[in-house]
Write an enzyme that holds these catalytic residues in place. Structure first.
Site, mmCIF file in Angstrom:
data_model
loop_
_atom_site.group_PDB
_atom_site.id
_atom_site.type_symbol
_atom_site.label_atom_id
_atom_site.label_comp_id
_atom_site.label_asym_id
_atom_site.label_seq_id
_atom_site.Cartn_x
_atom_site.Cartn_y
_atom_site.Cartn_z
ATOM 1 N N CYS A 34 6.348 14.000 -5.088
ATOM 2 C CA CYS A 34 8.009 14.145 -3.985
ATOM 3 C C CYS A 34 9.123 14.295 -4.732
ATOM 4 C CB CYS A 34 7.421 12.413 -3.179
ATOM 5 S SG CYS A 34 8.027 11.041 -4.134
ATOM 6 N N CYS A 104 4.922 4.521 -3.902
ATOM 7 C CA CYS A 104 5.905 4.315 -4.128
ATOM 8 C C CYS A 104 6.026 3.024 -4.882
ATOM 9 C CB CYS A 104 6.655 4.196 -2.442
ATOM 10 S SG CYS A 104 5.700 5.584 -1.636
HETATM 11 FE FE1 FES Z 1 7.757 9.739 -3.334
HETATM 12 FE FE2 FES Z 1 7.758 7.638 -1.804
HETATM 13 S S1 FES Z 1 7.799 9.240 -1.108
HETATM 14 S S2 FES Z 1 8.168 7.789 -3.966
#
Ligand code: FES
Length: 146
Positions: A34, A104
């Site tokens: 991400c 996360c």
């Molecule tokens: Fe990447 Fe939360 S979506 S750390």
């Protein structure tokens, strides 16, 4: 995806945002999928107590909320106690996270471990037997909900 009120609170009004100029330990971790990055700063006194902790997170709301909560949980604790902080404890303190956001909180646990690892390294102590191996921050196995 529903967030608890606490997650929303820590996301909207994050505690301990910023950096510590003369930090005793700095840890940076990231999730390659991400692209979210978390940086954690700790200030430790001579007796091993974390007197200050700040963070900077370039990432999703859950990453901001978990890193903020993690700083509040380790502030005032000893480095040994901080080492035992798990992502599970951070999630519980936030009244839970949606399953797709669990990774996360893993990032928050790793950021603290990375800062502690840096703290030991600066003291001339090999951190690996104490903190464990800090991974290459690659979480290909974890689904990342963008
Ligand atoms: Fe990447 Fe939360 S979506 S750390």
């Amino acid at each position: 995806m529903a967030y608890s009120e606490k997650v929303m609170d820590y996301f909207s009004n994050p505690r301990n945002v910023g950096e510590i100029k003369d930090a005793d330990g700095i840890g940076e971790v990231g999730n390659s999928r991400c692209g979210d990055i978390m940086k954690m700063y700790i200030k430790v006194d001579d007796s091993g107590v974390i007197t200050d902790c700040k963070f900077k997170t370039f990432g999703c709301g859950a990453a901001i909320a978990t890193s903020s909560m993690a700083t509040t949980l380790i502030k005032g604790k000893t480095v040994d106690e901080a080492l035992k902080l798990t992502n599970k404890a951070v999630m519980e303190a936030l009244d839970g996270l949606p399953p797709v956001k669990v990774h996360c909180s893993v990032l928050a646990e790793e950021a603290i471990k990375a800062a502690l690892s840096d703290y030991y390294t600066r003291k001339g102590i090999d951190p690996e037997p104490i903190v464990g191996k800090i991974e290459s921050h690659d979480h290909e196995d974890l689904a990342c909900d963008l």
